[in-house]
Each structure stands twice: as structure tokens, then as C-alpha cells.
Design a protein around this motif. Structure first.
Motif, PDB file in Angstrom:
ATOM      1  N   HIS A   1      30.946 -74.532  -4.600  1.00 16.98           N
ATOM      2  CA  HIS A   1      31.627 -75.827  -4.680  1.00 16.98           C
ATOM      3  C   HIS A   1      33.089 -75.644  -5.085  1.00 16.98           C
ATOM      4  O   HIS A   1      33.992 -76.267  -4.507  1.00 16.98           O
TER       5      HIS A   1
ATOM      6  N   THR B   1      29.712 -82.508  -3.696  1.00 13.88           N
ATOM      7  CA  THR B   1      30.415 -83.200  -2.620  1.00 13.88           C
ATOM      8  C   THR B   1      31.866 -82.723  -2.501  1.00 13.88           C
ATOM      9  O   THR B   1      32.511 -82.424  -3.504  1.00 13.88           O
TER      10      THR B   1
ATOM     11  N   HIS C   1      28.463 -82.756   1.733  1.00 16.80           N
ATOM     12  CA  HIS C   1      27.942 -81.913   0.658  1.00 16.80           C
ATOM     13  C   HIS C   1      27.191 -80.751   1.288  1.00 16.80           C
ATOM     14  O   HIS C   1      26.849 -80.787   2.475  1.00 16.80           O
TER      15      HIS C   1
END
Length: 245
Positions: A121, A7, A101
Motif C-alpha cells: 500500500h 485503497t 484497492h
């Protein structure tokens, strides 16, 4: 509301926003929805960081400032030549917290070697810290905006003490292009999604996934674009960032 391990959370704000149905963008008057669409927030997130290996899913938005509108007279270009006077209704003084996400895009098997969740990420979080990789705008190009990191749910929202819920009725959600289609019936097609958003206490709106939207319209057939070496120079755009991981 689930929080995924990849996320990202950020705050986006600007003087104006214009979240309109694509049907209204052909010409004439334009009037913003009162809340952001999933498609618009996806565009913001992709401006922060995107590669064809991944696709962003917008999980939720939190409306921080009171919803206000302002109407302006503008002179857009007319397709047949010249210009005309039109009235656009914008949202003004907007600020949103966004939670999103990413998932790997399985429609691109040629990019399988780039499916490194940790790498993407880390880069995405660094791009949030830097305020995004590309220009940020809210709905339309003239509505420039700024991004900074935040913890979703922190700080005060104008709607923290609201009673009950606010339903916004039938609303445009976004477009599923062929290269992001998940459902078999949406493969090789361009599909427009609609849903019924509800704002809960705290100004929070939880988005449905595109494939879960209750109403869909197929616009046209569409081929999946192939990426790979020699076909998309942007694949190497974040080489230095990836080496840093």
C-alpha cells in the motif's frame, strides 16, 4: 460505497481515450464506449504499481469532464500487408477520478512471503505521487494520459447536478485470467465478463467485482503462470522501495 484500508485514489486525464470491446480490436472501425471499462482502469492502476502478489479491484470511477467524442481517419496496418483507411471514434478531453484497492492473489502460493499489505500500500501510494511507474494510457497505446493523486469526490464534476441516473446498457467489464480466478468454475480458464453500468449523480459509476458480473463467457482454457526467483525478474523491481518501508 465501501472504502478499504488499502485503497488508492488518483485522477487520470488525457486528450483522448478509446475504451472498446476487445471484439472490435481485430481491425476495421473502432468506436469507444462512452465511459471507461473496469479493465482499462485496472490497466492504468497496474501501470502505477503492480506485482504478481496482488491484484487490483476497481471500486469506482467519477467522470469529471463532459462526455464528448471525436472521429478521426487513421490508416492501420492490415494483417495481410499494407494499410487501409478506417475511422476511429475517440472520447476527447477526458478526466476521471478512480478509487481502487488490492487483494492478495491466492493463486500464487509461491509468493506467500511477499504478502505484506502495509508494504504494497505504501509503495502504491508513492507511485501515485510520482505519476505512475510505467506509461499511462487510456484504452489504447496512442491515448497517452497522466496520473496525479486526488481525494475521490473532491472538486467539481460536470455531472454534479444531473437529475436521475444514466444507464449504459449491456457492456464489457473485463477479462478474468486464470491466475486471478476466484470462482471455482473460472479456475484454469480465461473468462470475459459483462455487466450493466449506471452513472449516478456526480458522475459516479460503482463497478461490480469481476466474479459478480451477471454475464460471463469462457474463451479458452489457460494455465496459471508460476512466479518466483529465477522465473520473473520483476519480483525484484521494487527492492529499493521495499527497503524504504
Amino acid at each position: 460505497m465501501d472504502k478499504y484500508r488499502n485503497t488508492v485514489e488518483y485522477e487520470v486525464y488525457g486528450d483522448y481515450a478509446l475504451f472498446s470491446d476487445p471484439i472490435m480490436r481485430v481491425g476495421g472501425e473502432k468506436c469507444s464506449y462512452l465511459i471507461p471499462t473496469s479493465e482499462a482502469l485496472k490497466g492504468v492502476t497496474e501501470s502505477i504499481y503492480w506485482k504478481p502478489t496482488i491484484m487490483w479491484i476497481i471500486d469506482a470511477v467519477r467522470v469529471m469532464n463532459p462526455i464528448q467524442t471525436e472521429t478521426k481517419g487513421v490508416k492501420p496496418l492490415v494483417y495481410s500487408g499494407g494499410n487501409d483507411l478506417s475511422y476511429y471514434t475517440y472520447l476527447k478531453k477526458v478526466r476521471y477520478q478512480v478509487r481502487a484497492h488490492f487483494e492478495f492473489n491466492l493463486n500464487h502460493p509461491e509468493l506467500e512471503k511477499d504478502r505484506n499489505e502495509h508494504k504494497h500500500h505504501n509503495i502504491a501510494r508513492r507511485m501515485v505521487q510520482r505519476g505512475g511507474r510505467r506509461d499511462i494510457f487510456l484504452g489504447t497505446r496512442e491515448c497517452q494520459a497522466f496520473v496525479e493523486p486526488c481525494e475521490f469526490g473532491s472538486g467539481e464534476s460536470y455531472y454534479d447536478n444531473m437529475e436521475g441516473e444514466i444507464s449504459y446498457g449491456f457492456m464489457y467489464h473485463g477479462i478474468t485470467y486464470a491466475d486471478e480466478a476466484i470462482l471455482p468454475e473460472e479456475k484454469n480458464k480465461m473468462t470475459v465478463n459483462f455487466w450493466y453500468p449506471v452513472m449516478k449523480k456526480g458522475g459516479i459509476i460503482e463497478f461490480k467485482r469481476p466474479e459478480d458480473c451477471p454475464t460471463k463467457r469462457t474463451v479458452k482454457d489457460m494455465d496459471v503462470k508460476k512466479f518466483g526467483e529465477g522465473k520473473f525478474t520483476g519480483l525484484n523491481e521494487f527492492t529499493d522501495e521495499e527497503v524504504a518501508d
